[in-house]
Each structure stands twice: as C-alpha cells, then as structure tokens.
Write an enzyme that holds these catalytic residues in place. Structure first.
Site, short mmCIF file in Angstrom:
data_model
loop_
_atom_site.label_atom_id
_atom_site.label_comp_id
_atom_site.label_asym_id
_atom_site.label_seq_id
_atom_site.Cartn_x
_atom_site.Cartn_y
_atom_site.Cartn_z
CE LYS A 26 -4.52 1.04 0.77
NZ LYS A 26 -5.76 0.24 0.46
N GLY A 41 -25.17 2.66 3.96
CA GLY A 41 -24.28 3.58 3.18
C GLY A 41 -24.79 3.09 1.85
P1 NAI Z 1 -18.66 5.89 -1.37
O1 NAI Z 1 -18.02 6.99 -0.68
O2 NAI Z 1 -19.00 5.74 -2.71
O3 NAI Z 1 -20.14 5.48 -0.51
C1 NAI Z 1 -20.33 5.81 0.80
C2 NAI Z 1 -21.36 5.92 1.21
O4 NAI Z 1 -21.63 5.88 2.49
C3 NAI Z 1 -21.97 7.51 0.71
O5 NAI Z 1 -23.11 7.45 0.02
C4 NAI Z 1 -21.95 8.35 2.14
O6 NAI Z 1 -22.87 9.15 1.96
C5 NAI Z 1 -22.45 7.28 3.21
N1 NAI Z 1 -22.26 7.48 4.79
C6 NAI Z 1 -21.24 8.01 4.95
N2 NAI Z 1 -21.39 8.14 6.51
C7 NAI Z 1 -22.28 7.53 6.65
C8 NAI Z 1 -22.98 7.17 7.96
N3 NAI Z 1 -22.41 7.64 9.20
N4 NAI Z 1 -24.19 6.66 7.63
C9 NAI Z 1 -24.74 6.44 6.73
N5 NAI Z 1 -24.00 6.52 5.57
C10 NAI Z 1 -23.01 7.30 5.50
O7 NAI Z 1 -17.65 4.58 -0.99
P2 NAI Z 1 -17.78 3.09 -1.78
O8 NAI Z 1 -16.89 2.94 -2.77
O9 NAI Z 1 -19.42 2.65 -1.97
O10 NAI Z 1 -17.13 2.26 -0.42
C11 NAI Z 1 -17.98 1.86 0.67
C12 NAI Z 1 -17.09 1.21 2.05
O11 NAI Z 1 -16.48 0.03 1.20
C13 NAI Z 1 -15.81 2.03 2.16
O12 NAI Z 1 -15.64 1.64 3.58
C14 NAI Z 1 -14.78 1.49 1.21
O13 NAI Z 1 -13.35 1.68 2.01
C15 NAI Z 1 -15.22 -0.02 1.00
N6 NAI Z 1 -14.76 -0.64 -0.02
C16 NAI Z 1 -14.70 -0.29 -1.12
C17 NAI Z 1 -14.42 -0.72 -2.41
C18 NAI Z 1 -14.72 -0.30 -3.75
O14 NAI Z 1 -14.17 -1.19 -4.71
N7 NAI Z 1 -15.37 0.68 -3.96
C19 NAI Z 1 -13.32 -2.01 -2.37
C20 NAI Z 1 -13.43 -2.39 -0.74
C21 NAI Z 1 -13.78 -1.81 0.24
#
Ligand code: NAI
Ligand code: K
Length: 353
Positions: free
Chosen positions: A78, A178
């Site tokens: 990383k 989320g």
């Molecule tokens: P994203 O940023 O697109 O979505 C996250 C969502 O969670 C947003 O809509 C945000 O408004 C919401 N959110 C934030 N705080 C919140 C809370 N306290 N309560 C309710 N909703 C809340 O991120 P993404 O890509 O969907 O990733 C989601 C999770 O999965 C992250 O933790 C990321 O590290 C993990 N992840 C993502 C991968 C990917 O390929 N996108 C791969 C592996 C893990």
C-alpha cells in the site's frame, strides 16, 4: 512498534520525496511471498509523518491477507501520499510518484484508494507499468465497486447458508448502511434475490436515488436506527469502525456482511459478536471483489474472468465459516489463519529453487 521497523514484519518501506512538486509518499511492502505487492495509494492530509507511516504499515499488511484469501498471485502493499489532495494534487506530482513506483521494478503495483481516482491512475501510468485501476479507455478495469458489491453479495449468501441452511437472502431483511458506489449495486443484487432491503445514508442525494429507483426499499434515519431495526443481516457499506462497544450489544441481526474496510472498531469485537451469536463474515474476505477486479488488469482486463473469481468469495467465506466452527474461533481469526497458511505454504515454494 513503528520505532523498531524490523518488528512489523514488512519486507520493505520506501520513503519518497520530490521537493519541486511537494510529493511526500511512503510505499509499504508487507509481503511478496505470493507475488508482486498490490494495494492502492491513499492521498490524505495526515497530521504527521508518524501517522502516515502507521497507516501505510497497517494497510499494506491488510492487503497481504486480503490478496492471499482472494486467491490472487499477489502480495500485499500500500502507499500513502502525505498532504491535502485538493491543494497538492497535480500532473507533475502524480508523475513524480509514478516514477518512484516504477523504480521498484514491479515489486509494487498501485491502485485507487481514498483520495485517488481512476483518472489519477491514468496519469501515474504515464510513468510506470505497475499500476491498476485505470480507466476502461486505457485498458483498465474501471470502477471497482461493481465487483466489490458482487463479492459482498456472494459472501453474504455463504453466511446465510451457514445460519439458515440455504445460500440465499430470499425473504430475509437486510440493512444496508451506506448507499454509495458499493451500497447501490449491493441493493440491486439483494432485491434481485428477493430480499427485503432497509437502508440509510447521510447524503440526501443517495436517499433520493433509492426513492426514485427502488421505492420498495425502506429508509431509516441513521445507522443507529438500522442497528436497532428488526433485520436479519447488517451490511456496513459506509465507513470503518461500524462494529463497536455500542453497536454490537444493540444489533438485532444474526449476520454481519458488508463492504466497509476495518469494520471491527478494535480487537476483541470479533469475540463480542461471537458471544452474542452474531455471525461476522470478515470484511476483508467479502470485500475483495474490488481488488480482484483491478488485479485482473495485470493479465489484460476481462470482466467475465474477474467476475468468476469474485463469485468464488462464496466458497472462501463458506470455508472460513466451517474452519471457525471446527477450530472453535471467531471467523475473523479463522480467516487470518487461512491467509497465513497460504502465504507460508505457497511462499515456501519460491525458496526451493
Ligand atoms: P462511497 O463513498 O461511494 O459510499 C459511501 C456512502 O456512505 C456514501 O453515500 C456516504 O454518504 C455514506 N455514509 C457516510 N457516512 C455515513 C454514515 N455515518 N451513515 C450512513 N451513510 C454514511 O464509497 P464506496 O466505494 O461505496 O465504499 C463503501 C465502503 O466499502 C468503504 O468503506 C470502502 O472503503 C469500502 N470498499 C470499497 C471498495 C470499492 O471497490 N469501492 C473495495 C473495498 C472496500
Ligand atoms: K512479511
């Protein structure tokens, strides 16, 4: 401790600096036992160099375990760029960083993480071959949330089978916390499988998206309401630390399976979950679809091949849940053991000749 770098188990830690562009980066290579180290670049305004170092050491170790259980021929690494991306990010800075990645001659492949995007990978790729997560136009895998969500769904099916006897969410109530890139795709897979979905997001745009596209999804006020709701499965898909000393005692779900990284707020939470009879499908096992998607670029991206590999998260999760039962340990401990076994057994082959 980080005062004694030899104690963390990392193979190599590289400090990079370019005064012209303001680049300060640290690349951490935990293990190349299974192959080149793959893991994203986090661009973040750390409070100190110590904080940046601690994060890259943690994250690179985590990637070694994730890649090992994803069945990839890749080790764990990383990188972090220390600074505010809104102020610092520029073509020359990203290219300077790319030259450092190139200088490692393929021991480390980078990808997107917090603060870096597909377009940034395209810029880095102008200086190095050792980059994944590029845009589709540049032969890349594009948005990795597609297979992340698919893999989480597969892991959830395995957990459902372990608890209720059938590998389906049909008729179960699933709480999605989320509705971002991953949460949206996951919601669709769950509805296709005839689950009932209850969801929440702090962003009004995400809530609006659900109302417009999936009116059958019930929206609740916040994650706390979801934890307290009458649900069968809880899927944390927002930030890390969703499972802590407050949420676990309040949780009504029998299964936790979601995309968020580092769901356990601190060591010991896995035991608390097990004591409450809640089955936790380890985050880094079920969310490996994203790294599987970008890793496929190294072979020349083929979506169907990558999807097949992400589908196998079902089998891996099943294997881990059985091992956990057999060895009388929480699934998170069983997952670590299985990853360590693969790194040791396959890694050993490389020392034979
Ligand atoms: P994203 O940023 O697109 O979505 C996250 C969502 O969670 C947003 O809509 C945000 O408004 C919401 N959110 C934030 N705080 C919140 C809370 N306290 N309560 C309710 N909703 C809340 O991120 P993404 O890509 O969907 O990733 C989601 C999770 O999965 C992250 O933790 C990321 O590290 C993990 N992840 C993502 C991968 C990917 O390929 N996108 C791969 C592996 C893990
Ligand atoms: K190591």
């Amino acid at each position: 401790s980080i005062d004694d770098p030899s104690s963390t188990g990392h193979e190599q830690v590289v400090f990079c600096q370019d005064t012209q562009t303001g680049l300060r980066a640290i690349i951490g290579i935990y293990s190349t036992a299974l192959g080149p180290a793959l893991g994203g670049t986090r661009f973040y305004p750390y409070a100190s160099e110590e904080a940046a170092l601690a994060d890259v050491l943690d994250l690179s170790r985590g990637m070694a375990y994730k890649n090992a259980l994803a069945g990839l021929d890749l080790g764990g690494g990383k990188a972090v760029i220390w600074g505010d991306p809104d102020q610092l990010k520029s073509e020359p800075l990203l290219r300077a960083y790319g030259r450092f990645v190139e200088s490692l001659n393929g021991r480390y492949y980078t990808a997107c993480d917090v603060g870096t995007y597909v377009a940034d990978m395209d810029v880095i790729a102008r200086e190095t071959r050792y980059v994944t997560g590029r845009s589709v136009e540049h032969g890349g895998a594009g948005d990795s949330s597609v297979l992340t969500a698919w893999g989480v769904f597969q892991g959830m099916r395995a957990a459902a089978e372990h608890v209720w006897g059938a590998p389906t969410l049909n008729g179960r109530r699933v709480g999605v916390a989320g509705l971002g890139k991953v949460g949206k795709h996951l919601t669709r897979h769950l509805l296709d499988d005839h689950a009932e979905v209850v969801a929440t997001d702090v962003d009004p745009r995400a809530r609006e998206w659900v109302r417009a596209n999936h009116p059958q999804v019930e929206l609740v006020d916040d994650a706390a309401a979801l934890v307290a709701a009458d649900i069968d499965v809880y899927a944390p898909c927002a930030l890390g630390g969703a499972l802590d000393d407050d949420t676990v005692p309040a949780l009504r779900a029998k299964v936790v399976a979601g995309a968020a990284n580092n769901q356990l707020a601190h060591p010991g939470i896995e035991k608390l979950l097990a004591d409450r009879g809640i089955l936790y499908a380890p985050d880094y096992v079920v969310n490996a679809g994203g790294v599987i998607q970008v890793a496929d670029e190294i072979e020349g991206f083929n979506f169907e091949r990558a999807k097949l590999r992400a589908t196998r998260i079902y089998d891996t999760t099943r294997q881990i849940l059985r091992l956990a039962d057999d060895e009388g340990v929480p699934p998170a401990v069983a997952a670590d053991r299985l990853a360590e076994r693969r790194m040791a057994e396959v890694g050993r082959l490389r020392t034979i000749h």
